[in-house]
Design an enzyme around this catalytic site. Structure first.
Site, PDB file in Angstrom:
ATOM      1  N   ASN A 290       1.033  -0.935   0.155  1.00 16.57           N
ATOM      2  CA  ASN A 290      -0.306  -0.016   0.187  1.00 16.57           C
ATOM      3  C   ASN A 290       1.284   0.585  -0.119  1.00 16.57           C
ATOM      4  OD1 ASN A 290      -0.245  -1.597   2.382  1.00 16.57           O
ATOM      5  ND2 ASN A 290      -0.623   0.865   3.297  1.00 16.57           N
ATOM      6  N   ASP A 291       0.893   1.838   0.467  1.00 14.76           N
ATOM      7  CA  ASP A 291       1.389   3.339   1.185  1.00 14.76           C
ATOM      8  C   ASP A 291       3.254   3.604   0.542  1.00 14.76           C
ATOM      9  OD1 ASP A 291      -1.335   4.237   2.162  1.00 14.76           O
ATOM     10  OD2 ASP A 291       0.358   4.357   3.722  1.00 14.76           O
ATOM     11  N   TRP A 315      -4.002  -6.786   3.593  1.00 12.71           N
ATOM     12  CA  TRP A 315      -2.526  -6.692   4.802  1.00 12.71           C
ATOM     13  C   TRP A 315      -2.894  -7.330   5.586  1.00 12.71           C
ATOM     14  CZ3 TRP A 315      -3.368  -4.143   9.193  1.00 12.71           C
ATOM     15  CH2 TRP A 315      -2.582  -3.434   9.463  1.00 12.71           C
ATOM     16  N   PHE A 348       4.534   1.686   9.502  1.00 12.13           N
ATOM     17  CA  PHE A 348       4.055   1.737   9.292  1.00 12.13           C
ATOM     18  C   PHE A 348       4.834   2.445   8.401  1.00 12.13           C
ATOM     19  CE2 PHE A 348      -0.428   0.988  10.689  1.00 12.13           C
ATOM     20  CZ  PHE A 348      -0.418  -0.134  11.223  1.00 12.13           C
ATOM     21  N   SER A 349       3.747   3.995   7.259  1.00  7.68           N
ATOM     22  CA  SER A 349       4.629   4.619   6.785  1.00  7.68           C
ATOM     23  C   SER A 349       5.416   6.445   7.433  1.00  7.68           C
ATOM     24  CB  SER A 349       2.900   5.488   6.214  1.00  7.68           C
ATOM     25  OG  SER A 349       2.895   4.338   5.622  1.00  7.68           O
ATOM     26  N   GLU A 456      -4.366  11.468   7.222  1.00  9.19           N
ATOM     27  CA  GLU A 456      -3.453  10.920   7.118  1.00  9.19           C
ATOM     28  C   GLU A 456      -2.521  10.942   6.226  1.00  9.19           C
ATOM     29  OE1 GLU A 456      -4.127   6.786   7.644  1.00  9.19           O
ATOM     30  OE2 GLU A 456      -5.322   6.523   6.699  1.00  9.19           O
TER      31      GLU A 456
END
Length: 712
Positions: A290-291, A315, A348-349, A456
């Site tokens: 994803n991101d 995910w 996380f991102s 976000e």
């Protein structure tokens, strides 16, 4: 045979071993109604066994035969019980398949003796997400031998996961429930391969060196039968060491059969050559993405980091994947950049920068380090640095550097203020903000301000304004967030002051959490390039080993308009290197025709450049997918994505990129950009232009077949 011979034969015959005794079926739920003696109450269990998945339920898997107990009848708010007739316990174990909600006493199966629950079990799902897969559970009932019992299945829970699934209840002398199994490996090869079966029960795998857990992840192991694909874990960091692998497996599964050590990636010769693999959009070789994270240009390489599950199509297990490119088109995967610190403390991102002035002291001015910031879900905002071109990373020893309710730090260097800035999503006072922190050295951070109204994945950058000056300024700052909407304004290194309160938008559809590259090189004598890549959220590839893709890279510009400066997105020029020839397929110029016009046939992935005037509306039939321009509404619509489009002096220009899972449309040199999920009809290889009226002119149409960016 005499009585004496019969007696001698009986004495010579060994007694029947417990393991040889046949199983005793309690219920398999294969009938149209519940078997005699099974009594339902309430509405949750329906009038009889379900035939698999019920309306509005995720796909139910793992049950045997055609039927099962499924208390989702009427949805998660229905309740009730299902009770068996009396049984006699005459085997060591009771095995059954179970799935559904994890609500003790509320969504459960109970074994009742004298009216009291002596054994109980719940489903595995206690929070959002999860799976409707059933797995084996075993009760040891050896101490209850000979007793009379009743089995009670309960659904007294409303709301999320307020149901229970049960199938194939059987008395047995063999245990079916998973048990902890381990294997010690002398690590000599680079990878451990694991077979994945999409939809199988999720298993927790642990790697241990001595007593220390060094890796831990969830994976749908193919414990029985053919794997959907193979995933790999890079274990080069443990070469020469003894690594213990632990996992809960069914009693009849052997861990040794599920691990393959190799120096090669699984099916390396077939990766990127799959039938449904996009030809020019970035996808990970295996697993979910994803991101985009940590986009940075350094030493002639464009670095694309990204949120990644290396062990499954969905995910989870959030790592940072890593790929590099010399031209933004042809990518080479470099494996995992960031591993979770531990299970439930995922990576996380975040973002990355090049510390050119060595403010951190982790490198030198001659050899500056790459520095990244990411959200550790168990600790907060963390910093790491790399001295080997992003291949390996070392964490700052004083992490976390910011601890708050938020995530997704974006790092930039503010040249005028001469300090670093972290723009990070923040949740304060039940509101959503972008918060700004500053630092002289990327180590110590100070809160300075925040701006409300952003969700976000922030991005923050400065761009020159093309054309005439605006209010005496020749550049504006852009504050972006995950939904693709942005504000323009001034940023002094501490506080963002917007020009207007209303956000602008130019991306529509399958586009989320975009990020721009830090330190982009200049083109000729122009300013540094501001290149953007987004996650094409929801572009899926069913039945493959990979899932989701990135959008094509675009170069962002600020142009002057009647309504002030606005962003424009132009696909990067490097994409033209994928055209199979310099000349387009049968180009069309200044043509007015009645009815449908076939622009090209025998197409796979391709690029279309189309300009049309006297517009009265038209449809592009793109290998079976309809892209519709409505002249009255001034909209382009395709597969549920709609964007406002205004022709210029009656002329509309489109640049369209078509790949094996998506369509991207750019209008009038990037005024509007659309990302659309679209799997082409394999039997339809045509591109057709269908006007609403016969006076619509195709000023020009050029179609280019596009080669694979993966080299074959």
């Amino acid at each position: 045979m005499t009585r004496l011979a019969t007696l001698l034969l009986l004495l010579a015959t060994p007694p029947l071993a417990a393991a040889d005794r046949a199983d005793v079926l309690v219920a398999d739920f294969e009938g149209d109604t519940y078997a005699d003696g099974w009594k339902p109450t309430g509405t949750a269990f329906g009038k009889g066994p379900a035939r698999g998945t019920l309306p509005n339920q995720m796909a139910v898997t793992g049950f045997l035969g055609k039927g099962l107990v499924n208390s989702f009848a009427g949805g998660d708010d229905s309740t009730g019980t299902l009770t068996s007739p009396e049984i006699t316990i005459d085997r060591k174990y009771i095995n059954f398949l179970i799935g559904g909600g994890k609500h003790p006493g509320k969504t459960c199966i109970n074994l009742l003796v004298d009216g009291k629950a002596v054994r109980t079990a719940t489903g595995p799902n206690g929070q959002a997400g999860g799976s409707e897969h059933l797995d084996w559970h075993t009760w040891d009932v050896s101490d209850l031998a000979g007793k009379k019992a009743v089995i009670e299945i309960v659904d007294e829970q409303k709301g999320g996961w307020g149901h229970i699934n049960i199938d194939h209840i059987v008395q047995s002398d063999a245990k079916k429930q998973a048990e902890l199994k381990s294997q010690v490996l002398e690590i000599g090869e680079s990878y451990l391969h694991f077979p994945v079966k999409t939809g199988a029960p999720m298993r927790r795998v642990k790697f241990l060196v001595g007593q220390d857990v060094v890796r831990e992840f969830d994976i749908e192991l193919a414990t029985h039968g053919q794997a959907s694909f193979w995933a790999a874990s890079d274990v080069t960091a443990f070469k020469g060491k003894k690594l213990t692998v632990e996992v809960m497996l069914p009693a009849d599964a052997k861990l040794a059969d599920l691990i393959v050590a190799s120096d090669k990636w699984p099916a390396a010769d077939k990766v990127y050559q799959e039938k449904h693999r996009p030809l020019f959009h970035f996808t990970s070789r295996v697993g979910w993405l994803n991101d985009p994270n940590g986009l940075v240009f350094a030493d002639g390489e464009w670095h694309l980091f990204y949120q990644h599950n290396p062990f499954g199509r969905e995910w989870g297990n959030m790592h940072w994947g890593h790929a590099v490119s010399k031209d933004l088109v042809r990518w080479k995967e470099e494996g995992i950049a960031l591993y979770p610190k531990k299970y439930d403390d995922f990576a996380f991102s975040g973002s990355a920068v090049l510390d050119k002035n060595n403010t951190s002291g982790w490198g030198t001015k001659e050899k500056p380090v790459l520095v990244l910031a990411y959200t550790s879900t168990g600790r907060g905002e963390c910093i790491a640095y790399s001295t080997d071109r992003g291949r390996t990373w070392k964490e700052h020893d004083k992490n976390p550097v910011v601890k708050h309710a938020g995530r997704d730090p974006k790092l930039i260097w503010h040249e005028k203020a001469k300090h670093w800035v972290m723009a990070v999503y923040d949740e304060t006072d039940k509101k959503q903000w972008i918060a700004f922190y500053t630092s002289p050295d990327l180590k110590e951070w100070t809160f300075t301000s925040r701006i409300e109204g952003f969700f976000e994945c922030p991005d923050l950058f400065e761009l020159p304004v093309g054309g005439k000056e605006v209010a005496g300024a020749t550049s504006r700052w852009v504050l972006y967030a995950a939904d693709g909407k942005y504000l323009l304004g001034d940023f002094d290194g501490k506080e963002f002051k917007p020009d207007f309160k209303e956000k602008k938008q130019f991306w529509y559809g399958r586009f989320y959490a975009a990020q721009t590259f830090d330190n982009g090189p200049a083109t000729g004598e122009g300013p540094p390039r501001r290149v953007q890549i987004g996650w094409a959220q929801g572009v899926t590839f069913p039945g493959t080993a990979f899932n989701q893709q990135m959008t094509v890279p675009v170069e962002l510009r600020l142009v002057s308009t009647r309504n002030g400066p606005s962003l424009r997105a132009r696909p990067v020029q490097e994409l033209e290197s994928l055209r199979d020839t310099d000349k387009p397929i049968a180009p069309i110029k200044d043509v007015t025709r009645k009815g449908a016009t076939t622009l090209a046939d025998d197409l796979d992935a391709f690029e279309l450049l189309l300009t049309t005037s006297s517009v009265r509306g038209f449809t592009l039939d793109i290998r079976g997918t309809k892209l519709v321009f409505d002249t009255d509404k001034k909209t382009l619509t395709c597969n549920g994505v709609t964007a406002s489009v205004s022709p210029r002096a009656g002329t509309l220009s489109l640049r369209v990129f078509v790949d094996r899972g998506s369509i991207e449309v750019f209008t009038n040199d990037g005024v509007t950009a659309m990302s659309i999920a679209a799997i082409p009809d394999e039997k339809n290889t045509k591109l057709q232009f269908i006007p609403v009226t016969d006076d619509t002119t195709i000023d020009s149409a050029q179609v280019y077949r596009l080669k694979s960016a993966w080299g074959k």
